[in-house]
Each structure stands twice: as structure tokens, then as C-alpha cells.
Design a protein around this motif. Structure first.
Motif, PDB file in Angstrom:
ATOM      1  N   ARG A  20      54.813 -32.069  -0.360  1.00 53.87           N
ATOM      2  CA  ARG A  20      55.062 -30.672  -0.688  1.00 53.87           C
ATOM      3  C   ARG A  20      53.777 -29.893  -0.953  1.00 53.87           C
ATOM      4  NH1 ARG A  20      60.267 -29.607  -4.251  1.00 53.87           N
ATOM      5  NH2 ARG A  20      60.932 -31.008  -2.593  1.00 53.87           N
ATOM      6  N   ASN A  21      53.675 -28.736  -0.271  1.00 58.16           N
ATOM      7  CA  ASN A  21      52.555 -27.800  -0.405  1.00 58.16           C
ATOM      8  C   ASN A  21      51.223 -28.378   0.061  1.00 58.16           C
ATOM      9  OD1 ASN A  21      54.203 -25.776  -1.575  1.00 58.16           O
ATOM     10  ND2 ASN A  21      54.031 -26.795  -3.555  1.00 58.16           N
ATOM     11  N   VAL A  22      51.247 -29.539   0.733  1.00 51.64           N
ATOM     12  CA  VAL A  22      49.988 -30.158   1.141  1.00 51.64           C
ATOM     13  C   VAL A  22      49.960 -30.440   2.639  1.00 51.64           C
ATOM     14  CG1 VAL A  22      48.418 -32.105   0.806  1.00 51.64           C
ATOM     15  CG2 VAL A  22      49.673 -31.172  -1.141  1.00 51.64           C
ATOM     16  N   ASP A  23      50.801 -31.329   3.115  1.00 53.07           N
ATOM     17  CA  ASP A  23      50.657 -31.807   4.486  1.00 53.07           C
ATOM     18  C   ASP A  23      51.939 -32.495   4.921  1.00 53.07           C
ATOM     19  OD1 ASP A  23      49.434 -32.256   6.882  1.00 53.07           O
ATOM     20  OD2 ASP A  23      47.715 -33.329   6.058  1.00 53.07           O
ATOM     21  N   ARG A  24      51.956 -32.916   6.174  1.00 50.70           N
ATOM     22  CA  ARG A  24      53.089 -33.671   6.694  1.00 50.70           C
ATOM     23  C   ARG A  24      52.597 -34.711   7.691  1.00 50.70           C
ATOM     24  NH1 ARG A  24      57.282 -30.930  10.466  1.00 50.70           N
ATOM     25  NH2 ARG A  24      57.846 -29.905   8.545  1.00 50.70           N
ATOM     26  N   ILE A  25      53.401 -35.763   7.843  1.00 49.51           N
ATOM     27  CA  ILE A  25      53.186 -36.764   8.881  1.00 49.51           C
ATOM     28  C   ILE A  25      54.332 -36.635   9.875  1.00 49.51           C
ATOM     29  CG2 ILE A  25      52.964 -39.215   9.409  1.00 49.51           C
ATOM     30  CD1 ILE A  25      52.105 -39.723   6.588  1.00 49.51           C
ATOM     31  N   TYR A  26      53.980 -36.552  11.144  1.00 45.48           N
ATOM     32  CA  TYR A  26      54.965 -36.534  12.224  1.00 45.48           C
ATOM     33  C   TYR A  26      54.194 -36.783  13.513  1.00 45.48           C
ATOM     34  CZ  TYR A  26      53.616 -31.711  13.521  1.00 45.48           C
ATOM     35  OH  TYR A  26      52.938 -30.588  13.927  1.00 45.48           O
ATOM     36  N   TYR A  27      54.853 -36.658  14.677  1.00 45.07           N
ATOM     37  CA  TYR A  27      54.199 -37.008  15.934  1.00 45.07           C
ATOM     38  C   TYR A  27      52.964 -36.163  16.213  1.00 45.07           C
ATOM     39  CZ  TYR A  27      56.679 -32.889  17.650  1.00 45.07           C
ATOM     40  OH  TYR A  27      57.157 -31.611  17.803  1.00 45.07           O
ATOM     41  N   GLY A  28      52.895 -34.941  15.656  1.00 42.77           N
ATOM     42  CA  GLY A  28      51.751 -34.069  15.902  1.00 42.77           C
ATOM     43  C   GLY A  28      50.603 -34.275  14.942  1.00 42.77           C
ATOM     44  N   SER A  29      50.822 -35.030  13.872  1.00 42.38           N
ATOM     45  CA  SER A  29      49.782 -35.320  12.880  1.00 42.38           C
ATOM     46  C   SER A  29      50.151 -36.648  12.240  1.00 42.38           C
ATOM     47  CB  SER A  29      49.714 -34.206  11.826  1.00 42.38           C
ATOM     48  OG  SER A  29      48.729 -34.482  10.857  1.00 42.38           O
ATOM     49  N   ARG A  30      49.645 -37.732  12.796  1.00 45.60           N
ATOM     50  CA  ARG A  30      50.189 -39.058  12.506  1.00 45.60           C
ATOM     51  C   ARG A  30      49.581 -39.734  11.283  1.00 45.60           C
ATOM     52  NH1 ARG A  30      51.732 -42.021  18.134  1.00 45.60           N
ATOM     53  NH2 ARG A  30      52.122 -43.672  16.607  1.00 45.60           N
ATOM     54  N   GLN A  31      48.625 -39.088  10.632  1.00 46.07           N
ATOM     55  CA  GLN A  31      48.035 -39.678   9.432  1.00 46.07           C
ATOM     56  C   GLN A  31      47.997 -38.664   8.298  1.00 46.07           C
ATOM     57  OE1 GLN A  31      44.163 -41.286  10.410  1.00 46.07           O
ATOM     58  NE2 GLN A  31      45.031 -43.060  11.465  1.00 46.07           N
TER      59      GLN A  31
END
Length: 330
Positions: free
Chosen positions: A185-196
Motif C-alpha cells: 500500500r502506497n509504495v509499490d506492486r509486484i506483477y508481470y510488469g514489475s516482477r521484483q
């Protein structure tokens, strides 16, 4: 937004245990003696089933028309097995080829399919310590008239997955592009477009190490996996998205299941960890307003602390203060 915090100490109440007994007769009224479950720790478990010692006894009926389960599995993941039968079953016995013992699954979730078959769902829960290359399942159906089916076999290929302190996995049953997202939350995400995911010092703390069927380039794996090298404080939310329905128009929507493992224990975040996409849903193309919220949890002082219960099952990126620039097109 109103939330309720459920203490981690209560998580044990979410877990479904597996009973072990020595009887191999589904109709037996004799006293059952507890025996060790020789399949659970190293191979797989079936939630709510009874573990029996001995070998599966088969019969002559050829009543099972289809066994639908993902041909690929991962250590620490789950899979939905759907058994379709021409006869009504009172239980299904499932074991591992070459190993003693099997699970007795009572068929309490029966459905009738469009073509008049009886359909039953079984959740397979694979150990994080699974080291086999191939899991050979054996299966026999117990029919309500007291007869048994012949012995059926299914071989599942194991794809090695990272586990770490926390493992989040997704499995689905059709050749569609389904994606796993984890938002801090309010920081970042991991998914296929940003894997780390990295901490403030630039060190990797988590990674999406398995991504399947990207942009309908079908690989058949139908599993995705995120694992943490170590936990960072914050509130995290897990989403599932049908990016694209890759199969022909008119086919059924994918069934999916999410598993969360913390230090070797499966955690139930919500009632949305098993679901199915609508048959007519063509996919969102990563439209964040159509992502399915599976559940949220918090990490405090580097440890899994609590489950955060949300009021709704979907959230947009704006809810978490994330920039629209994070939307990545395959």
C-alpha cells in the motif's frame, strides 16, 4: 475505510485439518484408529479429507468421465481438481502412486453439469518441500450403490517455485492469461510488469518468479508465484486479474485458487481465495477497476501480523495511492 484487524493468533481457527484413520471402508461403522499421514508433509494434503493407511481398492465400474486438473503444479501451491462421473459418488479415494496411504474425500459439493454428469471438486494442497518431478495421482470413485470404479491415474508435472518466509501462489484451470498482483500500500506492486519488490536501500525483498500464459502465449503452466526473501513492514493486498480469455468464445471461465504460506502454514485471508471468472468475461486487459481483491494482510516488525478485512472485493490503484503510470501493457 472501515477495517477490522484479526489477530494472527486467531489464524489457527481458519485452518482445515485432515483426520487420519486406519479404516479403508467408506461405510465402516467400526472404531477408527489414528495413523500417521504419510503424504501430507512431503507430497500433498486434501483439506477436510480423511487419511487412511493401506492401498486404494478399485472395482470394475467405468463411471468417471473426466478428471480435470492443472497438468502443472508448484511446491507450496494448490490446485482445483474436478471429477465428473456418470454415476453419483459417495466418496473419492485419492493416493500417490507407489506410496502407502490415501485420502477419503466425502462428496458433499456435488453439482450436475450441462451434459448430465455428476461433478465434484477437490482441493489439492501441495507441500512446500515437494521434490518430485512428477506427482502420480491414483483415484477411485465409490458409487452410492456400493460399487467402486476402476483405478484412474493422472500425472502432474512439478514446476519448482520459490518459497521464502512468505509465499503467495495462484493456480487456474483453463488456457487463459490470469495474473497475480501483490500491492504494498502506497509504495509499490509486484506483477508481470514489475516482477521484483525492493526496499528503501534497493535490496530485493520479493519476486514474481513464475508468470504463465503472458498475452495468451500459451505455456500450459497456469500457475503464478510470488515469494519473499524477507518481510518488510506495511499493508499488502493480493489481487487476481483475468487479463485475457485466450480460449475460444463460449468456453467456460477459469476457476482459480490462491494460497498464502507463512513459515510453512497456510493462511486464509478471506472467502475469496477460490473463485471463477464469468463465462462471458473476455478479460480486463489489466483494467485495475476489474481486479479481484483476494485479501489483505499487514507486516509489523518484520513478521506477519494480521489479516486486514476489507469492506469490498475490488479496489483501484487510486485506493492505494499508486500512479496510473504503473499500468503496464503486455
Amino acid at each position: 475505510m472501515k477495517k477490522k484487524i484479526l489477530l494472527f493468533a486467531l489464524l489457527g481457527g481458519f485452518m482445515l485439518s485432515t483426520t487420519a484413520c486406519s479404516s479403508d471402508d467408506s461405510n465402516s461403522g467400526t472404531e477408527q484408529v489414528e495413523v500417521p499421514n504419510t503424504l501430507k508433509d512431503d507430497y500433498f494434503n486434501i483439506e477436510g479429507a480423511t487419511f487412511n493407511a493401506g492401498s486404494i481398492e478399485s472395482g470394475t465400474a467405468e463411471a468417471i468421465a473426466e478428471i480435470n486438473v492443472n497438468n502443472f503444479i508448484i511446491n507450496g501451491g494448490k490446485a482445483i481438481m474436478t471429477v465428473s462421473s456418470t454415476a453419483q459418488l459417495q466418496s473419492i479415494h485419492i493416493g500417490l502412486k507407489g506410496h502407502d496411504g490415501y485420502y477419503d474425500v466425502k462428496t458433499s459439493n456435488e453439482n450436475l453439469t450441462r451434459n448430465g454428469l455428476y461433478s465434484y471438486e477437490v482441493i489439492l494442497d501441495f507441500s512446500q518441500d515437494l521434490i518430485l518431478d512428477i506427482v502420480g495421482l491414483e483415484l477411485v470413485g465409490y458409487i452410492t450403490d456400493g460399487t467402486r470404479t476402476i483405478l484412474y491415474f493422472r500425472e502432474l508435472q512439478v514446476i519448482p517455485a520459490g518459497t521464502g518466509e512468505l509465499q503467495i501462489s495462484l493456480s487456474w484451470d483453463r488456457e487463459d492469461d490470469v495474473d497475480l498482483h501483490l500491492v504494498k500500500r502506497n509504495v509499490d506492486r509486484i506483477y508481470y510488469g514489475s516482477r521484483q519488490l525492493h526496499n528503501a536501500d534497493g535490496e530485493k525483498i520479493a519476486e514474481l518468479d513464475i508468470d504463465s500464459n503472458p498475452a495468451c502465449r500459451i505455456d500450459g503452466i497456469k500457475n503464478e508465484n510470488i515469494y519473499f526473501d524477507r518481510l518488510e513492514d506495511g499493508v499488502y493486498s493480493i489481487y487476481v486479474d483475468l487479463y485475457s480469455k485466450c480460449e475460444v468464445s463460449g468456453s467456460a471461465g477459469s476457476k482459480y485458487i490462491v494460497n498464502v504460506m507463512y513459515n510453512g502454514t497456510s493462511i486464509r485471508l478471506s472467502d475469496h481465495m477460490i473463485g471463477k471468472f464469468d463465462d462471458t468475461d473476455p478479460g480486463s486487459g489489466n483494467n485495475e477497476s476489474r481486479h479481484v481483491l483476494i485479501g489483505s494482510f499487514s507486516v509489523v516488525n518484520g513478521s506477519f501480523s494480521s489479516v486486514v478485512e476489507e469492506e469490498a472485493t475490488t479496489r483501484t490503484l487510486d485506493t492505494f495511492g499508486l500512479s496510473k503510470k504503473m499500468i503496464y501493457t503486455k
